[in-house]
Design a protein around this motif. Structure first.
Motif, PDB file in Angstrom:
ATOM      1  N   GLU A  14       0.695  -1.218  -0.011  1.00 53.38           N
ATOM      2  CA  GLU A  14      -0.242   0.139  -0.433  1.00 53.38           C
ATOM      3  C   GLU A  14       0.517   1.431  -0.306  1.00 53.38           C
ATOM      4  O   GLU A  14       0.779   2.364  -0.925  1.00 53.38           O
ATOM      5  N   ILE A  57     -12.133  -1.619  -5.999  1.00 54.88           N
ATOM      6  CA  ILE A  57     -11.590  -2.383  -4.745  1.00 54.88           C
ATOM      7  C   ILE A  57     -11.008  -3.029  -4.478  1.00 54.88           C
ATOM      8  O   ILE A  57      -9.912  -2.881  -3.526  1.00 54.88           O
ATOM      9  N   SER A  58     -11.744  -3.704  -3.892  1.00 53.97           N
ATOM     10  CA  SER A  58     -11.463  -5.134  -3.877  1.00 53.97           C
ATOM     11  C   SER A  58     -10.773  -6.061  -4.439  1.00 53.97           C
ATOM     12  O   SER A  58     -10.208  -6.480  -3.599  1.00 53.97           O
ATOM     13  N   ASN A 113     -16.422   0.099  -6.395  1.00 58.52           N
ATOM     14  CA  ASN A 113     -16.275  -1.139  -5.614  1.00 58.52           C
ATOM     15  C   ASN A 113     -15.951  -2.280  -5.463  1.00 58.52           C
ATOM     16  O   ASN A 113     -14.510  -2.953  -4.961  1.00 58.52           O
ATOM     17  N   SER A 131     -13.691   5.654   3.621  1.00 53.56           N
ATOM     18  CA  SER A 131     -12.504   5.635   4.044  1.00 53.56           C
ATOM     19  C   SER A 131     -11.705   5.011   2.832  1.00 53.56           C
ATOM     20  O   SER A 131     -10.109   5.157   2.799  1.00 53.56           O
ATOM     21  N   GLU A 132     -11.881   4.794   1.937  1.00 55.99           N
ATOM     22  CA  GLU A 132     -11.042   3.481   1.172  1.00 55.99           C
ATOM     23  C   GLU A 132     -10.610   4.757  -0.018  1.00 55.99           C
ATOM     24  O   GLU A 132     -10.393   4.705  -1.116  1.00 55.99           O
ATOM     25  N   TRP A 133     -10.945   5.926   0.245  1.00 56.35           N
ATOM     26  CA  TRP A 133     -10.478   7.237  -1.065  1.00 56.35           C
ATOM     27  C   TRP A 133      -9.685   7.097  -1.546  1.00 56.35           C
ATOM     28  O   TRP A 133      -8.873   7.398  -2.623  1.00 56.35           O
ATOM     29  N   ASP A 134      -8.190   6.832  -1.270  1.00 58.34           N
ATOM     30  CA  ASP A 134      -6.909   6.406  -1.052  1.00 58.34           C
ATOM     31  C   ASP A 134      -6.538   5.585  -2.339  1.00 58.34           C
ATOM     32  O   ASP A 134      -5.938   5.674  -3.488  1.00 58.34           O
ATOM     33  N   TYR A 135      -8.007   4.030  -2.066  1.00 54.19           N
ATOM     34  CA  TYR A 135      -7.754   3.458  -3.676  1.00 54.19           C
ATOM     35  C   TYR A 135      -8.299   4.079  -4.652  1.00 54.19           C
ATOM     36  O   TYR A 135      -8.326   3.469  -6.192  1.00 54.19           O
ATOM     37  N   ASP A 160     -18.019   2.330   1.745  1.00 50.26           N
ATOM     38  CA  ASP A 160     -16.482   3.191   2.193  1.00 50.26           C
ATOM     39  C   ASP A 160     -15.830   3.876   2.292  1.00 50.26           C
ATOM     40  O   ASP A 160     -14.876   3.683   1.497  1.00 50.26           O
ATOM     41  N   LYS A 192      -7.082  -4.193  -3.023  1.00 49.97           N
ATOM     42  CA  LYS A 192      -6.233  -5.095  -2.136  1.00 49.97           C
ATOM     43  C   LYS A 192      -5.805  -6.572  -2.526  1.00 49.97           C
ATOM     44  O   LYS A 192      -5.016  -5.975  -1.356  1.00 49.97           O
TER      45      LYS A 192
END
Length: 906
Positions: A460, A613-614, A610, A580-584, A578, A617
């Motif tokens: 990350e 993003i998953s 979404n 909070s996942e703006w960085d992704y 979510d 990750k």
């Protein structure tokens, strides 16, 4: 003739008095050195001091004789045989020493071979006779001190000399030699003592007696006065005896001679710590107590040459560790009985000594018997062990190592080896304590989770850095272009706008950027408010078009610039589940893994965003992953995960029916050699791909349950067990599984492993179904594939999807991404044929390629033949020239020629 001359010269050299004098002085010096060493190492015990005193007396007597001989040689060499009473006096003193020398030697031999030596009648008789001869020569040297020449000696003195020689060479010494040899033959003597006696007898005592007998035998049987002038014989015997004493003293002192040291001595092994690093490495991979036995046996084999089957590690029962019930009479039962019944003094003795060695104890007990040493010797004799090595943790014995009796038949254990054993058990003690009192499985699981979390955080951070670098690279394009729109025409307000747009939107109305500008202008005019649209420049870089109404009527001002961080976030943050996942969001737009995902799924709606993003990750971690999606989409997604993980080898196991005969288990984990009927020595797949590979198991639900349990254990702990064995091996291989079944339902029906399900459900990727995808997202996805299919921008404008095409795709929905890509490509091909531009249209060669590593090679086409790096990549992927030729669309002969040029041979 030459040999005769050599022997003649050698005899002259050895017969030289000067040479003999030098040898005698060397011999005296050596004996004096040994004498000093023995005195310094003298023990306080009277039992062990008695043989030492006999040995000291023998050495002193020998030095007196050799000293007299040396003085005689000095008289001959330097004084021209000058006669003086002092020489006769010294000669008589030497004769007095001869008798006592052999007497001390005889007593020494018998005292070291007897547990508690006591003077018997035979000893007293011999000692009386020897004392008589010695006192006689002492007395006559005093009372007849005026004698100057040998010829002036009394006749009875000469006779008594002959009797003395006969007495010491035959009755006295032969009796003791016979007794010593008989004692060696008896089995109760300690092995250390037997070894010492054999060295003494064969190397020193018997040769000493033999050479003495040769030199003085003529005196015994001669009836006239005899002078020993055979310097050659004396030189030879003295040289050989000196060498033997030097060698023997070094060997025998190291073997605890006369119990002067507590242990057999040996030099330090400077290579021990280098070899011990391997043991520490093995300790770091231990996951069960059973593995410690194999490591212990390996250590004793490599370090001390003890066979594997002669070393046993026994771990005692605790509240956390249970051991099987032992039969009466077994080694473990005997040890436990001894440990539970011995007295407190014996317990302290065990802790003090740290190690029990049978040969050492038997030797010590032979000279200095104590209750503890006798009990320890009997204990080792009872369990038939050479070594008993207790392992303590906080004054409590938690385990012990037993080395079988005569495991090393001809070699004794030394003090250096004891130290090495003690170092080993210090580490072993900590490992056993850790494994007994703490749940090692939990610790291993925690360590693996920490490693995976650390890896994910590292990835990350790398993505964050790459994202920031991407924005920094665009800092040189800070200029903002201004475009005015009025009366349906666009006018550039500055040079920056013209450079950023790169086209004439009034002349090239069909261009994507021109369409975006017109759409933005119409939106501003319609809503009378500021509007923003994202588009791309000619090089594919993102552009921000921001329009606002002017104060003048029907006039729109449009600003053009490259996006900032906030522009990317503002565009899509509202559709994040979510926030909070703006960085992704940044990573998807600016990093290489993110761009690969956007290439695979060129959609931007809420559902697909979404999921992407998953997917990102998951790609940035190395956890085992379960994929649930259409079968056609598995391969490209697995290749992407493998590529982002930076691994070299992707191995696919495609299951079409339930496995039988554990063939997959054997392939993955190997098999215990006892069950390997096929004698297949190939390494397990998890071992071969360690740190470099990914294993994809398609339809994991078809694995047999036992293999599933083994796989779950590996995923959980990072160690795999060899099939049908307890041997564990660490491995770092990424596992990806897929299944189109409901694994939870299979678990409830007992058709799937609960353990494997628990591990896989932690990281599960489920592709959104295109059948239920919102129509707007499906249209954006189709447009994305349309953009990818055609290379030339001109034809992109001509062959874009119409509303009719999108309607048709929405009402005849494909089930997978791959099917959608194919349908979009077919629509574009049909359009190009209708417009008679099929041959001119440049369709992207990489459109149908799912492997990220092969995309560039596909786009190069036949040009890839000229690039050695690309050809090496293709060879490593396909391992077949026909497949490479088909992939690049060239002749096989061209591929063959390049493979030979680049040394790419099968």
């Amino acid at each position: 003739m030459i040999l005769e001359n050599i022997f003649s010269q050698l005899h002259i050299f050895l017969a030289s008095p000067s040479f003999l004098l030098g040898v005698l002085l060397l011999s005296i010096s050596l004996k004096f050195f040994i004498l000093v060493k023995l005195i310094l190492k003298r023990t306080e015990s009277t039992q062990s001091s008695l043989p030492l005193y006999f040995l000291i007396g023998m050495l002193v007597s020998t030095m007196i004789q050799e000293g007299d001989f040396a003085i005689g040689l000095i008289r001959e060499i330097f004084l021209n045989n000058f006669n003086h009473q002092i020489f006769i006096f010294l000669r008589r003193m030497a004769w007095a020493a001869v008798a006592m020398q052999y007497q001390f030697l005889a007593l020494f031999l018998e005292s070291i071979t007897t547990r508690q030596f006591q003077f018997k009648t035979r000893h007293k008789a011999f000692f009386t006779v020897s004392s008589f001869f010695s006192l006689f020569f002492l007395a006559i040297s005093i009372f007849h001190i005026g004698c100057v020449r040998i010829a002036d000696k009394y006749w009875f003195e000469i006779a008594l000399q002959k009797i003395t020689i006969f007495y010491i060479c035959f009755p006295l010494i032969i009796t003791s030699l016979a007794f010593a040899i008989w004692q060696i033959k008896k089995s109760y003597l300690p092995r250390l003592l037997q070894k010492q006696l054999r060295l003494l007898l064969s190397m020193v005592i018997i040769p000493f007696w033999f050479f003495d007998l040769i030199q003085i035998a003529p005196l015994i049987f001669s009836f006239e006065l005899w002078f020993n002038t055979s310097y050659a014989a004396a030189s030879t015997s003295t040289i050989l005896l000196t060498i033997a004493i030097l060698y023997c003293s070094k060997r025998i002192i190291g073997l605890r001679f006369l119990n002067l040291t507590n242990q057999v001595q040996s030099p330090i092994d400077i290579n021990f710590m280098e070899n011990f690093k391997t043991i520490l490495e093995r300790f770091s991979h231990v996951t069960s107590l059973e593995e410690l036995s194999h490591i212990t046996q390996g250590f004793f084999k490599e370090a001390f040459g003890i066979p594997y089957n002669r070393v046993q590690l026994h771990i005692r029962a605790t509240q956390h560790h249970r051991v099987p019930q032992q039969e009466n009479g077994s080694t473990v039962a005997l040890v436990e009985a001894f440990l539970s019944t011995h007295e407190k003094g014996m317990c302290n003795y065990l802790k003090k000594t740290n190690i029990l060695v049978y040969d050492e104890l038997a030797f010590s007990d032979f000279y200095e018997s104590t209750q503890e040493s006798s009990s320890a010797t009997a204990f080792l004799d009872g369990i038939q062990a050479d070594i008993f090595l207790p392992i303590y943790e906080k004054d409590s014995m938690i385990a012990y190592i037993i080395v079988d009796r005569f495991a090393r038949l001809n070699t004794f254990y030394t003090n250096t080896e004891y130290d090495e054993m003690l170092i080993y058990i210090r580490y072993l003690s900590n490992i056993i304590n850790l494994m007994q009192n703490k749940n090692l499985d939990v610790l291993i699981k925690q360590e693996k989770d920490l490693q995976e979390e650390l890896y994910a955080k590292h990835q990350e951070i790398s993505q964050y850095k790459e994202s920031i670098r991407s924005f920094l690279r665009n800092q040189k394009h800070k200029d903002i272009g201004i475009i005015f729109y009025k009366n349906r025409r666009f006018t550039f307000g500055n040079q920056a706008a013209k450079e950023l747009i790169g086209i004439n939107p009034n002349m090239q109305e069909g261009h994507t950027t021109a369409k975006a500008l017109k759409q933005l202008a119409h939106q501003v005019e319609s809503y009378k408010s500021a509007q923003t649209i994202h588009t791309k420049d000619g090089d594919g870089n993102k552009l921000i078009l921001s329009g606002m109404p002017s104060l003048e009527h029907n006039n729109v001002i449009i600003s053009v610039y490259y996006p900032e961080v906030t522009d990317i976030i503002k565009k899509q943050i509202d559709v994040l589940r979510d926030p909070s996942e703006w960085d992704y969001l940044l990573y998807l737009e600016t990093t290489k893994p993110g761009k690969l995902i956007n290439l695979l799924i060129p959609g931007s709606g809420e559902t697909l965003l979404n999921f992407k993003i998953s997917l990102l990750k998951t790609a940035l971690s190395k956890k085992a992953t379960l994929l649930n999606m259409a079968e056609q989409d598995l391969k490209p997604l697995v290749e992407l995960l493998h590529h982002v993980s930076l691994r070299e080898t992707l191995h696919t196991i495609e299951l079409t029916q339930p496995t039988k005969n554990f063939e997959i288990a054997i392939k993955l984990f190997g098999i215990n050699s006892l069950f390997n009927t096929s004698k297949n020595t190939e390494s397990p797949l998890l071992e071969k791909l360690d740190n470099i590979g990914t294993i994809f198991i398609q339809n994991v639900d078809l694995l047999d349950k036992e293999t599933q349990e083994y796989l779950a254990e590996f995923i959980r702990y990072g160690f795999f067990r060899v099939f049908k064995s307890e041997h564990k091996i660490a491995s770092n291989v990424r596992i990806i599984c897929s299944s189109n079944k409901n694994l939870g339902a299979l678990v409830r029906e007992d058709k799937f492993s609960q353990a494997l399900f628990n591990e896989l459900k932690q990281t599960t990727l489920e592709m959104p179904s295109l059948l239920s995808l919102p129509e707007e997202e499906l249209n954006i996805l189709a447009e994305g594939f349309s953009e990818q299919a055609i290379v030339n921008q001109t034809y992109k404008n001509l062959l874009s999807l119409s509303e009719k095409d999108k309607y048709k795709l929405a009402h005849q929905r494909p089930a997978s991404l791959e099917e959608l890509k194919t349908k979009v490509q077919q629509i574009l091909i049909q359009k190009s044929k209708k417009s008679d531009i099929y041959n001119e249209t440049q369709f992207d060669r990489a459109y149908e390629v799912s492997d990220p590593e092969l995309v560039q090679a596909a786009r190069l086409g036949k040009k890839a033949l000229k690039d050695q790096k690309t050809m090496t990549l293709l060879w490593n992927k396909f391992k077949n020239q026909n497949k490479i030729a088909s992939f690049l669309g060239v002749n096989r002969s061209s591929v063959n020629r390049r493979c030979k040029q680049y040394f790419l041979e099968e």
